[in-house]
Scaffold this motif. Structure first.
Motif, mmCIF file in Angstrom:
data_model
loop_
_atom_site.group_PDB
_atom_site.id
_atom_site.type_symbol
_atom_site.label_atom_id
_atom_site.label_comp_id
_atom_site.label_asym_id
_atom_site.label_seq_id
_atom_site.Cartn_x
_atom_site.Cartn_y
_atom_site.Cartn_z
ATOM 1 N N ALA A 37 0.506 -1.567 -0.083
ATOM 2 C CA ALA A 37 -0.325 0.131 -0.385
ATOM 3 C C ALA A 37 0.750 1.311 0.165
ATOM 4 O O ALA A 37 1.939 1.483 0.339
ATOM 5 C CB ALA A 37 -0.878 0.122 1.074
ATOM 6 N N ILE A 48 -2.871 0.621 -3.571
ATOM 7 C CA ILE A 48 -2.889 -0.532 -3.267
ATOM 8 C C ILE A 48 -2.100 -1.162 -4.787
ATOM 9 O O ILE A 48 -2.517 -0.783 -5.940
ATOM 10 C CB ILE A 48 -3.509 -1.203 -2.534
ATOM 11 N N ILE A 67 -7.600 3.773 -3.920
ATOM 12 C CA ILE A 67 -9.268 3.486 -2.673
ATOM 13 C C ILE A 67 -9.280 4.300 -2.202
ATOM 14 O O ILE A 67 -8.192 5.056 -1.818
ATOM 15 C CB ILE A 67 -8.527 2.680 -2.013
ATOM 16 N N SER A 70 -8.524 5.824 4.111
ATOM 17 C CA SER A 70 -8.875 5.103 5.990
ATOM 18 C C SER A 70 -8.811 6.072 6.693
ATOM 19 O O SER A 70 -8.131 6.855 5.869
ATOM 20 C CB SER A 70 -8.711 3.074 5.403
ATOM 21 N N GLU A 75 -5.026 -0.198 7.701
ATOM 22 C CA GLU A 75 -6.331 -0.836 6.805
ATOM 23 C C GLU A 75 -5.886 -0.575 5.888
ATOM 24 O O GLU A 75 -6.429 -1.668 4.670
ATOM 25 C CB GLU A 75 -7.356 0.635 7.673
ATOM 26 N N VAL A 76 -5.183 0.623 5.041
ATOM 27 C CA VAL A 76 -4.759 -0.015 3.065
ATOM 28 C C VAL A 76 -3.563 -0.886 3.127
ATOM 29 O O VAL A 76 -4.050 -1.931 2.256
ATOM 30 C CB VAL A 76 -4.020 1.749 3.250
ATOM 31 N N MET A 79 -6.705 -4.098 2.504
ATOM 32 C CA MET A 79 -7.382 -3.862 2.255
ATOM 33 C C MET A 79 -6.453 -4.153 0.957
ATOM 34 O O MET A 79 -6.950 -4.743 -0.213
ATOM 35 C CB MET A 79 -7.725 -2.543 1.262
ATOM 36 N N ASN A 82 -6.379 -8.150 0.956
ATOM 37 C CA ASN A 82 -7.874 -8.563 0.616
ATOM 38 C C ASN A 82 -7.801 -9.008 -1.081
ATOM 39 O O ASN A 82 -8.140 -9.688 -1.668
ATOM 40 C CB ASN A 82 -8.281 -8.147 0.839
ATOM 41 N N ARG A 83 -6.963 -7.560 -2.085
ATOM 42 C CA ARG A 83 -7.219 -7.685 -2.778
ATOM 43 C C ARG A 83 -6.301 -8.984 -3.983
ATOM 44 O O ARG A 83 -6.518 -9.189 -4.787
ATOM 45 C CB ARG A 83 -6.773 -6.094 -3.874
ATOM 46 N N PHE A 119 -9.683 -3.078 10.915
ATOM 47 C CA PHE A 119 -9.647 -4.408 10.025
ATOM 48 C C PHE A 119 -10.180 -5.954 9.677
ATOM 49 O O PHE A 119 -9.739 -6.175 8.877
ATOM 50 C CB PHE A 119 -7.679 -4.168 8.984
ATOM 51 N N LEU A 122 -11.831 -7.055 7.125
ATOM 52 C CA LEU A 122 -11.136 -7.012 5.114
ATOM 53 C C LEU A 122 -10.543 -8.071 5.829
ATOM 54 O O LEU A 122 -10.240 -9.304 4.735
ATOM 55 C CB LEU A 122 -10.568 -6.115 5.787
ATOM 56 N N ASP A 125 -12.414 -11.559 4.772
ATOM 57 C CA ASP A 125 -13.066 -11.575 3.614
ATOM 58 C C ASP A 125 -12.031 -11.858 2.777
ATOM 59 O O ASP A 125 -12.094 -13.224 2.043
ATOM 60 C CB ASP A 125 -13.838 -9.857 3.559
#
Length: 129
Positions: A37, A48, A67, A70, A75-76, A79, A82-83, A119, A122, A125
């Motif tokens: 990130a 990201i 993005i 945040s 958190e970034v 993300m 997650n991506r 987070f 995230l 997920d």
């Protein structure tokens, strides 16, 4: 001579040098997804990035995505993780190693207990993917 002995000795500054890290390829028939990130506070934007490479180091796919702002750096990073996981799953990479530079995110990804961290959803997920 008196002047030299009266002066305090200079203690050489010690520099903390991080050990150099180098990208290592995965085993044959495996892939490695690196994610990271970036936060640009001057512009008020965050980005990201993901790159998936094969065992020869050849890039198979890469992604860069702006993005929404945040609350925290973690958190970034979450993300980005997650991506990376979502992208590799969508493209069918089943033998894959994920690598990122946030120790907090990496530990959270391998811990399946409920998380109350900002987070946490995230991570949940990403674990679903």
């Amino acid at each position: 001579m008196e002047y030299r002995f009266a002066r305090p000795r200079k203690i050489p500054a010690t520099h903390s040098v991080r050990p150099s890290t180098r990208w290592l390829p995965p085993l044959v028939d495996w892939y490695k997804a690196n994610f990271d990130a970036a936060i640009f506070q001057d512009d008020g934007r965050e980005n990201i990035g993901v790159i998936i490479r094969d065992s020869n180091g050849s890039a198979m796919v890469s992604l860069s995505q702006n993005i929404q702002l945040s609350n925290s750096v973690v958190e970034v990073e979450a993300m980005a993780a997650n991506r990376a996981i979502e992208l590799s799953s969508e493209l069918g990479f089943d033998k894959i190693i994920f690598e990122g530079d946030s120790e907090i995110v990496i530990k959270a990804l391998t811990d399946y207990s409920p998380s109350l961290a900002s987070f946490g959803l995230l991570i949940k997920d990403a674990q679903f993917w």
